[in-house]
Design a protein around this motif. Structure first.
Motif, PDB file in Angstrom:
ATOM      1  N   VAL A  26      -6.625   5.278  -0.030  1.00 41.46           N
ATOM      2  CA  VAL A  26      -6.151   4.876   1.289  1.00 41.46           C
ATOM      3  C   VAL A  26      -5.049   5.847   1.690  1.00 41.46           C
ATOM      4  O   VAL A  26      -4.030   5.952   0.991  1.00 41.46           O
ATOM      5  CB  VAL A  26      -5.610   3.424   1.271  1.00 41.46           C
ATOM      6  CG1 VAL A  26      -5.145   3.014   2.666  1.00 41.46           C
ATOM      7  CG2 VAL A  26      -6.665   2.459   0.738  1.00 41.46           C
ATOM      8  N   ALA A  27      -5.235   6.561   2.793  1.00 43.57           N
ATOM      9  CA  ALA A  27      -4.240   7.527   3.263  1.00 43.57           C
ATOM     10  C   ALA A  27      -3.423   6.900   4.381  1.00 43.57           C
ATOM     11  O   ALA A  27      -3.943   6.643   5.466  1.00 43.57           O
ATOM     12  CB  ALA A  27      -4.935   8.791   3.750  1.00 43.57           C
ATOM     13  N   GLY A  28      -2.144   6.629   4.104  1.00 45.02           N
ATOM     14  CA  GLY A  28      -1.254   6.019   5.087  1.00 45.02           C
ATOM     15  C   GLY A  28      -0.922   4.586   4.706  1.00 45.02           C
ATOM     16  O   GLY A  28      -1.823   3.770   4.506  1.00 45.02           O
ATOM     17  N   ALA A  29       0.371   4.302   4.588  1.00 39.49           N
ATOM     18  CA  ALA A  29       0.821   2.959   4.186  1.00 39.49           C
ATOM     19  C   ALA A  29       1.527   2.260   5.341  1.00 39.49           C
ATOM     20  O   ALA A  29       2.562   1.629   5.165  1.00 39.49           O
ATOM     21  CB  ALA A  29       1.729   3.042   2.964  1.00 39.49           C
ATOM     22  N   GLY A  30       0.953   2.402   6.538  1.00 33.74           N
ATOM     23  CA  GLY A  30       1.490   1.694   7.694  1.00 33.74           C
ATOM     24  C   GLY A  30       0.835   0.330   7.808  1.00 33.74           C
ATOM     25  O   GLY A  30       0.365  -0.235   6.811  1.00 33.74           O
ATOM     26  N   TYR A  31       0.767  -0.190   9.033  1.00 31.45           N
ATOM     27  CA  TYR A  31       0.211  -1.543   9.240  1.00 31.45           C
ATOM     28  C   TYR A  31      -1.213  -1.633   8.701  1.00 31.45           C
ATOM     29  O   TYR A  31      -1.564  -2.564   7.987  1.00 31.45           O
ATOM     30  CB  TYR A  31       0.224  -1.892  10.730  1.00 31.45           C
ATOM     31  CG  TYR A  31       1.608  -2.231  11.215  1.00 31.45           C
ATOM     32  CD1 TYR A  31       2.028  -3.554  11.312  1.00 31.45           C
ATOM     33  CD2 TYR A  31       2.515  -1.228  11.541  1.00 31.45           C
ATOM     34  CE1 TYR A  31       3.296  -3.862  11.727  1.00 31.45           C
ATOM     35  CE2 TYR A  31       3.798  -1.527  11.960  1.00 31.45           C
ATOM     36  CZ  TYR A  31       4.184  -2.846  12.052  1.00 31.45           C
ATOM     37  OH  TYR A  31       5.454  -3.152  12.448  1.00 31.45           O
ATOM     38  N   ALA A  32      -2.049  -0.660   9.039  1.00 27.77           N
ATOM     39  CA  ALA A  32      -3.442  -0.732   8.621  1.00 27.77           C
ATOM     40  C   ALA A  32      -3.576  -0.440   7.134  1.00 27.77           C
ATOM     41  O   ALA A  32      -4.152  -1.237   6.383  1.00 27.77           O
ATOM     42  CB  ALA A  32      -4.280   0.261   9.436  1.00 27.77           C
ATOM     43  N   GLY A  33      -3.040   0.708   6.686  1.00 27.23           N
ATOM     44  CA  GLY A  33      -3.270   1.166   5.315  1.00 27.23           C
ATOM     45  C   GLY A  33      -2.686   0.241   4.265  1.00 27.23           C
ATOM     46  O   GLY A  33      -3.338  -0.066   3.259  1.00 27.23           O
ATOM     47  N   LEU A  34      -1.460  -0.222   4.496  1.00 29.12           N
ATOM     48  CA  LEU A  34      -0.843  -1.104   3.499  1.00 29.12           C
ATOM     49  C   LEU A  34      -1.671  -2.372   3.348  1.00 29.12           C
ATOM     50  O   LEU A  34      -1.881  -2.867   2.239  1.00 29.12           O
ATOM     51  CB  LEU A  34       0.592  -1.455   3.912  1.00 29.12           C
ATOM     52  CG  LEU A  34       1.334  -2.338   2.908  1.00 29.12           C
ATOM     53  CD1 LEU A  34       1.570  -1.600   1.596  1.00 29.12           C
ATOM     54  CD2 LEU A  34       2.667  -2.835   3.458  1.00 29.12           C
ATOM     55  N   HIS A  35      -2.150  -2.872   4.479  1.00 24.95           N
ATOM     56  CA  HIS A  35      -2.921  -4.120   4.397  1.00 24.95           C
ATOM     57  C   HIS A  35      -4.295  -3.921   3.777  1.00 24.95           C
ATOM     58  O   HIS A  35      -4.779  -4.804   3.077  1.00 24.95           O
ATOM     59  CB  HIS A  35      -2.966  -4.811   5.768  1.00 24.95           C
ATOM     60  CG  HIS A  35      -1.712  -5.602   5.954  1.00 24.95           C
ATOM     61  ND1 HIS A  35      -0.503  -4.990   6.161  1.00 24.95           N
ATOM     62  CD2 HIS A  35      -1.472  -6.922   5.842  1.00 24.95           C
ATOM     63  CE1 HIS A  35       0.444  -5.917   6.202  1.00 24.95           C
ATOM     64  NE2 HIS A  35      -0.119  -7.100   6.016  1.00 24.95           N
ATOM     65  N   VAL A  36      -4.891  -2.746   3.987  1.00 27.36           N
ATOM     66  CA  VAL A  36      -6.154  -2.460   3.292  1.00 27.36           C
ATOM     67  C   VAL A  36      -5.890  -2.473   1.786  1.00 27.36           C
ATOM     68  O   VAL A  36      -6.609  -3.117   1.012  1.00 27.36           O
ATOM     69  CB  VAL A  36      -6.729  -1.083   3.722  1.00 27.36           C
ATOM     70  CG1 VAL A  36      -7.896  -0.702   2.835  1.00 27.36           C
ATOM     71  CG2 VAL A  36      -7.175  -1.118   5.182  1.00 27.36           C
ATOM     72  N   ALA A  37      -4.829  -1.778   1.377  1.00 28.79           N
ATOM     73  CA  ALA A  37      -4.533  -1.677  -0.064  1.00 28.79           C
ATOM     74  C   ALA A  37      -4.226  -3.054  -0.661  1.00 28.79           C
ATOM     75  O   ALA A  37      -4.729  -3.405  -1.730  1.00 28.79           O
ATOM     76  CB  ALA A  37      -3.356  -0.726  -0.285  1.00 28.79           C
ATOM     77  N   MET A  38      -3.421  -3.840   0.048  1.00 27.57           N
ATOM     78  CA  MET A  38      -3.044  -5.149  -0.496  1.00 27.57           C
ATOM     79  C   MET A  38      -4.245  -6.095  -0.560  1.00 27.57           C
ATOM     80  O   MET A  38      -4.431  -6.816  -1.536  1.00 27.57           O
ATOM     81  CB  MET A  38      -1.935  -5.752   0.362  1.00 27.57           C
ATOM     82  CG  MET A  38      -0.611  -5.017   0.218  1.00 27.57           C
ATOM     83  SD  MET A  38       0.585  -5.605   1.394  1.00 27.57           S
ATOM     84  CE  MET A  38       1.627  -6.544   0.335  1.00 27.57           C
ATOM     85  N   ARG A  39      -5.043  -6.075   0.483  1.00 27.70           N
ATOM     86  CA  ARG A  39      -6.188  -7.000   0.498  1.00 27.70           C
ATOM     87  C   ARG A  39      -7.262  -6.559  -0.504  1.00 27.70           C
ATOM     88  O   ARG A  39      -7.888  -7.395  -1.145  1.00 27.70           O
ATOM     89  CB  ARG A  39      -6.762  -7.116   1.904  1.00 27.70           C
ATOM     90  CG  ARG A  39      -5.748  -7.750   2.842  1.00 27.70           C
ATOM     91  CD  ARG A  39      -6.339  -8.430   4.022  1.00 27.70           C
ATOM     92  NE  ARG A  39      -5.256  -9.040   4.796  1.00 27.70           N
ATOM     93  CZ  ARG A  39      -4.806 -10.267   4.607  1.00 27.70           C
ATOM     94  NH1 ARG A  39      -5.337 -11.037   3.684  1.00 27.70           N
ATOM     95  NH2 ARG A  39      -3.814 -10.746   5.336  1.00 27.70           N
ATOM     96  N   LEU A  40      -7.434  -5.245  -0.648  1.00 26.98           N
ATOM     97  CA  LEU A  40      -8.426  -4.781  -1.629  1.00 26.98           C
ATOM     98  C   LEU A  40      -7.984  -5.114  -3.053  1.00 26.98           C
ATOM     99  O   LEU A  40      -8.812  -5.385  -3.923  1.00 26.98           O
ATOM    100  CB  LEU A  40      -8.655  -3.273  -1.488  1.00 26.98           C
ATOM    101  CG  LEU A  40      -9.716  -2.854  -0.485  1.00 26.98           C
ATOM    102  CD1 LEU A  40      -9.796  -1.330  -0.386  1.00 26.98           C
ATOM    103  CD2 LEU A  40     -11.096  -3.415  -0.862  1.00 26.98           C
ATOM    104  N   THR A  41      -6.675  -5.095  -3.284  1.00 29.21           N
ATOM    105  CA  THR A  41      -6.164  -5.435  -4.621  1.00 29.21           C
ATOM    106  C   THR A  41      -6.687  -6.808  -5.024  1.00 29.21           C
ATOM    107  O   THR A  41      -7.165  -7.007  -6.136  1.00 29.21           O
ATOM    108  CB  THR A  41      -4.620  -5.474  -4.608  1.00 29.21           C
ATOM    109  OG1 THR A  41      -4.149  -4.247  -4.088  1.00 29.21           O
ATOM    110  CG2 THR A  41      -4.068  -5.689  -6.003  1.00 29.21           C
ATOM    111  N   ALA A  42      -6.575  -7.749  -4.087  1.00 29.09           N
ATOM    112  CA  ALA A  42      -7.023  -9.112  -4.388  1.00 29.09           C
ATOM    113  C   ALA A  42      -8.544  -9.165  -4.518  1.00 29.09           C
ATOM    114  O   ALA A  42      -9.077  -9.778  -5.444  1.00 29.09           O
ATOM    115  CB  ALA A  42      -6.551 -10.048  -3.282  1.00 29.09           C
ATOM    116  N   LYS A  43      -9.230  -8.466  -3.623  1.00 24.93           N
ATOM    117  CA  LYS A  43     -10.701  -8.559  -3.613  1.00 24.93           C
ATOM    118  C   LYS A  43     -11.327  -7.909  -4.846  1.00 24.93           C
ATOM    119  O   LYS A  43     -12.391  -8.321  -5.300  1.00 24.93           O
ATOM    120  CB  LYS A  43     -11.264  -7.887  -2.359  1.00 24.93           C
ATOM    121  CG  LYS A  43     -10.989  -8.677  -1.081  1.00 24.93           C
ATOM    122  CD  LYS A  43     -11.580  -7.951   0.113  1.00 24.93           C
ATOM    123  CE  LYS A  43     -11.120  -8.537   1.424  1.00 24.93           C
ATOM    124  NZ  LYS A  43     -11.502  -9.936   1.617  1.00 24.93           N
TER     125      LYS A  43
END
Ligand SMILES: Cc1cc2nc3c(=O)[nH]c(=O)nc-3n(C[C@H](O)[C@H](O)[C@H](O)COP(=O)(O)OP(=O)(O)OC[C@H]3O[C@@H](n4cnc5c(N)ncnc54)[C@H](O)[C@@H]3O)c2cc1C
Length: 409
Positions: A18-35
């Protein structure tokens, strides 16, 4: 910080980057962690130039000196599970065919790539604008605006001539969209007291909002625009519409009709475009350089790459228009991308993205705002409280996803 070389070689087959830890990227990373809990072999890497996530929607408060810059920076390591590898580095380009993200720390191989690099101020090639104006797109930018205002007030206080005092103590905001309105309102609210502290006479400090179009908050309902205009007027903001800036000069903003708008501080909030590195990337781009995606948020003709947030050019099929660059949109796109990457891992079909508009809220000053929710327009303290509640809820969601305690504003 992770050594990128470790993630660049060999095992890119199971790597989600995931490139970019803003609103979109951070949430992709956090939600994928759980999934991806049931898939320990799949690597998840998040890349950003900063080691903190910025709550950009709160920047007007930093620019108005009412919130510390550090209060809108959330340390990334505090919100990420150890499962996610974080690499703090600059993304410098793309090796699309080789499936590698090029970074200052070396290339990072990916099986699926999520691009969430946000946007940057668009100066629309107006001469002098990039050089002579401040922007509000990071906590540091916003801090600089408040520092520039304080410096200008000090200079104004040292000036003998009232006209010069007035000019130096005037903040000119270019762009009457939500960011410009929030910024102008915030500054207009705090400026009189700040000017008094500097020993300036009442009425010396001023805020001017310059908008090229016929109205502020273009695209909003006439009722919302009317309410925002009234609050700005009440705060003493001078709003100029149909006032296109032809050039930013040493004297000030030179408008297309020849008028000169003078001031001590100039801030540009007139729109955004995609980051420079995307332009030469070979990725298909549309208006303002945003990357064109299909309805699953995958790059056209490159289904292994997803895009979310300001960088994505997503057409809303109901309106035929590209969705605006908003945190609300970025978060929803991030959810869909996380679900679709997970679906690929699980061998399930992807889901098409649908935007569920929760409404539009803009703060106008430190205690009032305007809102359009479910077709109902409101203006005043309730709308500001709503904005506060949305920001609180956002911080809670980040905290909830990992258990982080926000710094009190
Ligand atoms: C002052 C202001 C106020 C706003 N207020 C609101 C609001 O009230 N409501 C709302 O819905 N929207 C608001 N917005 C818009 C909102 O902030 C954006 O739409 C949102 O931030 C987009 O999220 P994103 O994830 O696409 O990008 P961002 O949140 O900008 O994140 C992009 C990330 O990518 C990183 N990055 C970029 N390039 C590189 C690179 N080359 N290498 C490494 N890392 C990189 C950045 O460091 C950043 O962390 C506001 C915007 C501004 C400027």
């Amino acid at each position: 910080m992770e050594d990128a070389v470790n993630v660049s070689t060999g095992e890119s087959s199971g790597q989600i980057v995931v490139a970019g830890a803003g609103y979109a990227g951070l949430h992709v990373a956090m939600r994928l962690t759980a999934k991806l809990r049931g898939h320990p072999a799949i690597g998840l890497t998040l890349v950003d130039r900063h080691d903190y996530h910025q709550v950009i929607t709160e920047l007007p408060r930093v620019a108005g000196g009412t919130r510390a810059a550090d209060a809108v920076r959330i340390p990334i390591q505090d919100v990420l599970a150890t499962r996610v590898r974080f690499v703090q580095t600059e993304v410098t380009g793309f090796d699309l065919d080789g499936r590698r993200l090029l970074t200052g720390a070396g290339p990072i191989g990916w099986w699926r790539l999520v691009l969430a690099l946000g946007s940057r101020p668009n100066d629309f090639a107006i001469p002098g604008l990039a050089q002579r104006t401040l922007s509000v797109y990071s906590a540091s930018d916003a801090e600089q605006v408040w520092a520039a205002v304080s410096k200008a007030l000090t200079a104004a206080a040292a000036a003998a001539d009232p006209g010069r005092q007035r000019r130096l103590a005037t903040v000119v905001v270019g762009g009457g969209g939500a960011t410009g309105v929030e910024l102008a309102g915030e500054l207009a609210e705090v400026l009189p007291e700040a000017a008094r502290r500097h020993g300036l006479a009442p009425g010396r400090a001023a805020v001017q909002l310059v908008e090229a179009g016929p109205t502020i908050l273009a695209g909003s309902s006439p009722q919302l625009i009317d309410k925002a205009t009234r609050i700005l007027a009440d705060l003493g903001v001078q709003v100029s519409t149909n006032a296109a800036i032809a050039a930013a000069t040493e004297e000030g903003f030179r408008l297309k009709d020849g008028e000169l708008v003078e001031g001590g501080v100039f801030v540009w909030a007139g729109g955004v475009k995609a980051p420079e590195l995307v332009a030469d990337s070979g990725l298909p781009t549309g208006h303002n350089g945003r990357v064109k995606v299909d309805r699953y948020l995958r790059v056209l003709d490159r289904p292994q790459i997803y895009v979310a947030g300001d960088l994505a050019s997503v057409v809303d099929p109901r309106t035929g228009h590209v969705l605006p660059p908003l945190a609300q949109v970025a978060l929803e796109e991030g959810e869909t991308v996380a679900r679709n990457v997970d679906a690929e891992v699980e061998g399930k079909p992807p889901e098409a993205f649908t935007f569920h508009d929760k409404g539009f809220v803009v703060s106008v000053g430190t205690s009032r705002g305007v809102a359009d929710i479910a077709g109902i327009t409101s203006g005043g303290h309730a709308a500001h409280l709503l904005k506060d509640a949305i920001e609180w809820e956002y911080r809670q969601s980040v905290r909830h996803l990992r258990g982080w305690d926000p710094v009190p504003g």
